[in-house]
Every structure is written in structure tokens, then in C-alpha cells.
Design an enzyme around this catalytic site. Structure first.
Site, PDB file in Angstrom:
ATOM      1  N   GLY A   1      15.537 -12.878  -4.895  1.00 42.15           N
ATOM      2  CA  GLY A   1      16.460 -13.323  -4.175  1.00 42.15           C
ATOM      3  C   GLY A   1      17.190 -12.060  -3.254  1.00 42.15           C
TER       4      GLY A   1
ATOM      5  CG  ASP B   1      -1.021  -7.646   7.477  1.00 38.43           C
ATOM      6  OD1 ASP B   1      -2.312  -7.953   7.461  1.00 38.43           O
ATOM      7  OD2 ASP B   1      -0.174  -7.928   6.788  1.00 38.43           O
TER       8      ASP B   1
ATOM      9  CB  CYS C   1      -0.997   0.260   1.428  1.00 38.36           C
ATOM     10  SG  CYS C   1      -1.879  -1.518   1.358  1.00 38.36           S
TER      11      CYS C   1
END
Length: 639
Positions: free
Chosen positions: A366, A100, A2
Site C-alpha cells: 500500500g 514484457d 531483477c
């Protein structure tokens, strides 16, 4: 993922300009195209743009606690939110969503400022507690998500995920910080906590900022709540460490595979992304969506290695080729970053984000493996230099090696001897800087050099190296890279390019428990002889092809030198001789023209310098109301 914005006044009798708050919020529409929300009361306003990932139907923001006294806007993912829900429910807290975000407001009620120490993930958030009359800003430990702030005349505060949101506020000064310009031309980015604007700061990774109404005005003092330590108290046996690494990496990847939207991964063909994809494939019941970028020039192309990993794990793999003339993004990149940013790998990074977004909303990367496990070639160079420095006492190094360097006719040997004459921090700065000292001094105008007031870009690295909680040289350099290059370049690049296409990128190698464990390993397990990331590669031997693990490192290189002698030759010439750079007063115009001419003629390779100048010129062209008459700004010391 966001975007957040906010306004704060030190007194409650001043209403928030809701139209301004909305305008600030909409500058970041690209970060959250799925929805937007505002909250405003006297003296406080918060805004949010949402990219729905978790609890797609019920996680709209701003989000409140049960009685509406605490409100939060938040950017990121907290991967242990389910465990936090259970713990907080047991303490009597009532939840209305499965998102969350709601863990943050209740964690604040329970633990106050220390709530951030409970969060495992990436985040930047702003929380207003009406009962305590407190504004609380926080950024995750490694700086995966951004947060900028500026103090306003009269003691107010404005903040947002991206610089462009703050610049919508008419009281945010556009005065350029000369120290940030010096840092930019040294590193290719503006290291935290500076921005190119003297009045605006980045909240540093692992820091919070608390402002309480009624306490009067004072210097804003961010507080550090976390730091990485190189303890060397982890496993010492290579096989034992490799086995534990596999288990820890699998868990860090697993918790990042929770999403209610399509999820995939970047697969470059390098060690780190190959390891992440291997762990995803072993834990996913369905084929993993992967993508990679190839280059028209084979010297820069790693797609054959990505294809081998994709074939081994049966991923749904897609590749897009970037040709040597893919430079039409220069102005678009300037718009994404809002300040000068000269890492040319932002071009292919943006393209791979575009490719990923065609099929997924979340991608794992990664990033972070080189910093965690000493993977950069420059670490090996530094280790070699340190061994040679040890041959002479410190007091003799500069006169002996410096004299030998000045007399040596062979360029490479001369550079090596000059490096040995420096101390560790100075030497490492000269290794990583984009434009060396002599070139920067000649690049700047006399008035620009005067504005610096003694500031030198090496001060940034030196500050972190000297503060590093590490007993060995490589650990101190890793620490400095985590604080500077990782946060200021790598993670900034990935955040802006991914958010430009509304893609969330998750970085399991920067899971903080995993990183803390990696930094507990003795240095010889990471840099073993000539092999960087030794224990990481050892751990992946059963999972990744040998020639992928042990080949020469390539990275997202871009053929800048060829561009500037070919299709971009006239554009460079127009930029360095044009009115934008001339009018700003920062540069020696004659020297800029000389750099362009020498490069075009092939008598010298000035590609890094010219790219840095080109991106700075693109930034200036997009900027309005800039002032260049202020001296370098001192940095406040975090509490």
C-alpha cells in the site's frame, strides 16, 4: 524482478572485461536467483540476474530484437505489455516471447527515446542499439526501481541496480560526497540524485540518459520525460470522487495481479494496505495470501486491525511477531543499502518480506497513499501553520514570531512560534528533518563543515518546492515528498529489503494514471478539516471496517529509545567512541559521546541521532578505500 549491470566505452576498439562484468553481475545474485546472463561486444557489456515472474520459461535476458541489433537488460514489470504487443505487431514487429521485456526493444525501434512514455509500470533498464551506436538508460516515473551510474576516467560509463555492483569496478572513486553526508543526517537517507559517493549518481525517477558513441565527451545530462502536476481539474464532489477512486484503484490492482508465480499482499492494518487487499479479494477467485508483522510492545502493534481485514475477506493470513530485541540486522541492513540509511522501519519491513517470501514470490503493498492523498499528519500541521502565517505580512513574520519565540518559556509554544517565523520550505524542512540544524552543526567536525562549502540539506527540499507545478501549499509539499521521501526512503527501503530475499513488490497506489488522477483533485478532498486522505477513506468505507479507516496512524515504529538505554547501550557507546568514526574525521567525537551519555541517563531523547550515527558507522565498517578529502559536489541540472 531483477538486477542489471553494464559497462560502456566511448570507443568500440576497447574490449569489455567480461570477468569484471560477471563479477559486477554476481554482486546482485540476490535480486535474481533464477538465472543470469551476459552480453559483451567491443565497447559495451550488459549483465542481468533474473527473478522469473512473467514467461518463466522464455524470458531470459539479455534479450534482443529480431536481427540482434538492439539488446536490453531490464528490472521491473510493464503491466500494459499485452496492449503494446498488439500495437507493435500491427506495425510489423515480430515477437518471439510472451515476456514484457520484449516490448521494450520493439518500442525503442518504433518510438526511440519516447518509448518510456508508453510504458505503464515500474522499470529500470539499459538498452544498446548497435545500429545507432547508442546506450539508453531509463527509470520509471516514481522511482520504484533503482538505477545508479558513474562516469569513468576516459569517458566510459558503469551502471547497475545497486551501488555494490558499481563498486566492483576498480575505476569508480570511493571519495565521499560531504553534501551527501549532510543530507543523510538531515533526512535519514541520501536524496536523489546524489549517492554517498561523489562519483556515483542515481538516475532520478522519470528520467532517461542517452549516450551516443562518436559525439565526444560532455557532461552527462539526464532528460526528464515525466512529471506529476497538481491541476485541481478533477471531480470536486466528495461522493463522485470516491466512486471514481474505487473504480480506478480496482483497475490498478487488477493489472498487478498478473503473475505466473504465487502472489499475495502485505497487510499492515493501515488504510492503504487494507484497501489494496480488499480490491484483491474482490477480484480473486481464490483466498489472497496476506501477512503482517506484530511487535512485542503493544504501542507499536497493529496486528489486531490487520486480522479484522483478513477475517472480513477470508485471506490466508500469517503474522510474525518481532520482539523488542530484534536489532541483530544492523550490519545486514548496511550491506543491503550500500550507503547510509537510517529509516529504522527497514527492520520490520525486512521481516515482513521474509515472511511473505515463505509462500509467495510477488506481494502487493500500500505504499504511496500518504503522498498521493495528503495522509501524513505533518500536512495538517503545515496547513495550520500557513493559516497563522497569513495573519501577518511576510516582512513582519520573522521579526514578530521570531521575537515571540525567543521570549516564550514553554518549549512547545516556542517551537510553534519559531516555525511561524520561517517560510514554507524552511518550516517543512524542520518538520521532516531527523537531526535539526543546530544538532547537525555540533555533530560535524570543523573540517567537515568546511568541506560543505555552503551546501545545506534544506536546499534539496527547497529546489523541489519551488519547482512544484502546484498552486496550493499542500500540493507543493506533496510534490516535494514524491521527489524526495517517497523515492529516497520509502521505495528504496522496500526495494532493498524485498530484493534481499528475492521478493517482487508491486505498488498499485503508484500506478501513474491513478496518481495523476489523484493529483487532479482539489486539496480539500484530500485534507478535509483535520482528516487526511479524506476521499480515499470515503471511497473505502463500504470495503474496510470504520475503525481501521479512522483510527490514529501508527506506521512501522521501532522502539529505538528503549534499545539505546538497554540492550544496545554498550554497542552505541562503543560506536561513538571507537576508531571507525574517529578515523573518518567527519565528527566531533566529544559531542557524539555526550549524546550517548545523555540518552543513556534519560536526560534527553537522542534516539534518532544515535540511530543515524550507528547506521553510518556500520556503513563505514563495511566500506573499503573511502576518501574523505573532497569538497561537496555540485549537481548537474537535468535537461
Amino acid at each position: 524482478m531483477c538486477g542489471i549491470v553494464g559497462l560502456y566505452h566511448p570507443t568500440a576498439d576497447r574490449p569489455v572485461d567480461r570477468a569484471l562484468l560477471h563479477a559486477m553481475n554476481e554482486t546482485q545474485h540476490h535480486r535474481g536467483p533464477d538465472g543470469g546472463g551476459l552480453y559483451a561486444e567491443d565497447g559495451v557489456g550488459l549483465g542481468h540476474r533474473r527473478l522469473s515472474i512473467i514467461d518463466v520459461g522464455g524470458g531470459a535476458q539479455p534479450l534482443f530484437n529480431e536481427d540482434g541489433s538492439v539488446v536490453v537488460v531490464y528490472n521491473g514489470e510493464i503491466y500494459n505489455f499485452a496492449d503494446l504487443f498488439d500495437e507493435l505487431k500491427a506495425r510489423g514487429h515480430v515477437f518471439r516471447t510472451h515476456c514484457d521485456t520484449e516490448a521494450i526493444v520493439h518500442a525503442w525501434e518504433e518510438w526511440g527515446e519516447d518509448c518510456v512514455t508508453r510504458f505503464r509500470g515500474m522499470f529500470a533498464f539499459a538498452l544498446w542499439d548497435g545500429t545507432r551506436q547508442s546506450l539508453f538508460l531509463a527509470r520509471d516515473r516514481l522511482g520504484i526501481k533503482p538505477l545508479h551510474y558513474a562516469e569513468l576516467p576516459g569517458g566510459g560509463l558503469v551502471f547497475g541496480s545497486e551501488l555494490k555492483s558499481l563498486l566492483r569496478h576498480p575505476q569508480v572513486s570511493r571519495a565521499i560526497d560531504p553534501a551527501a553526508v549532510e543530507d543523510y543526517f538531515a533526512y535519514g537517507y541520501v536524496p536523489d540524485p546524489r549517492t554517498v559517493y561523489a562519483a556515483v549518481r542515481k538516475l532520478e525517477p522519470g528520467h532517461t540518459l542517452l549516450v551516443r558513441r562518436g559525439e565526444g565527451r560532455g557532461v552527462l545530462r539526464p532528460r526528464r520525460y515525466w512529471d506529476i502536476r497538481f491541476t485541481q481539474d478533477g471531480p470536486r464532489d466528495m461522493d463522485d470522487a470516491a466512486e471514481e477512486l474505487r473504480a480506478r484503484l480496482a483497475e490498478a490492482v487488477r493489472i498487478r495481479m498478473v503473475a505466473e508465480v504465487p502472489l499475495g499482499a502485505f497487510l499492515s492494518g493501515g488504510v492503504d494496505s487494507s484497501g489494496v487487499v480488499a480490491m484483491m479479494a474482490r477480484q480473486s477467485p481464490d483466498p489472497v495470501d496476506t501477512c503482517s508483522i506484530g511487535f512485542g510492545q503493544t504501542d507499536y502493534d497493529e496486528t489486531v486491525y490487520a486480522g479484522r481485514v483478513a477475517e472480513r475477506y477470508g485471506t490466508r493470513h500469517r503474522t510474525k511477531r518481532v520482539e523488542a530485541d530484534d536489532f541483530d540486522l544492523i550490519d545486514a541492513l548496511a550491506a543491503m543499502y550500500d550507503e547510509p540509511f537510517a529509516d529504522s522501519s527497514a527492520l520490520p519491513t525486512y521481516r515482513v518480506c521474509q515472511l511473505a517470501r515463505e509462500t509467495v514470490t510477488v506481494a502487493l503493498s500500500g505504499d504511496g497513499g500518504d503522498e498521493a492523498f495528503a495522509g501524513y499528519t505533518r500536512y495538517r500541521w503545515l496547513a495550520d501553520e500557513e493559516r497563522l502565517r497569513g495573519l501577518l505580512p511576510r516582512g513582519l513574520r520573522r521579526p514578530v514570531f521570531g521575537t515571540l519565540g525567543s521570549l516564550c518559556p514553554e518549549p512547545r509554544a516556542r517551537q510553534t512560534l519559531q516555525a511561524l517565523a520561517r517560510d514554507t520550505g524552511e518550516s517543512y524542512f524542520h518538520t521532516v528533518c531527523v537531526l535539526p540544524d543546530g544538532l547537525r552543526r555540533r555533530l560535524f567536525s570543523p573540517s567537515m563543515r568546511a568541506r560543505l562549502g555552503g551546501h545545506h540539506a534544506s536546499d534539496v527540499l527547497r529546489r523541489h518546492i519551488e519547482a512544484a507545478p502546484a498552486d496550493d501549499t499542500i500540493g507543493r509539499i506533496q510534490y516535494a515528498d514524491l521527489k524526495t521521501y517517497l523515492a529516497g526512503d520509502i521505495l528504496t527501503k522496500v526495494d532493498r529489503t524485498s530484493m534481499a530475499v528475492a521478493l517482487e513488490v508491486r505498488v498499485p497506489l503508484l500506478d501513474h494514471p491513478f496518481l495523476e488522477w489523484a493529483c487532479s483533485l482539489p486539496p480539500d478532498l484530500k485534507l478535509s478539516g483535520r482528516e487526511g486522505k479524506a476521499v480515499f477513506k470515503k471511497a473505502l468505507e463500504p470495503l474496510v471496517p470504520h475503525d481501521v479507516l479512522y483510527r490514529r496512524k501508527m506506521g512501522f515504529a521501532v522502539p529505538l529509545a528503549a534499545w539505546f538505554r538497554g540492550p544496545l547501550r554498550e554497542r552505541v557507546k562503543a560506536a561513538v567512541t571507537g576508531p571507525v568514526l574517529a578515523d573518518c574525521g567527519l565528527f566531533d567525537q566529544a559531542f557524539l559521546a555526550r549524546l550517548a551519555d545523555e540518552h543513556a541517563a534519560g536526560t534527553a531523547d537522542h534516539a534518532p541521532a544515535l540511530w543515524s550515527v550507528l547506521m553510518f558507522e556500520a556503513f563505514l565498517r563495511r566500506s573499503e578505500g573511502l576518501r574523505l578529502d573532497e569538497p561537496a559536489q555540485p549537481l548537474a541540472v537535468p535537461a
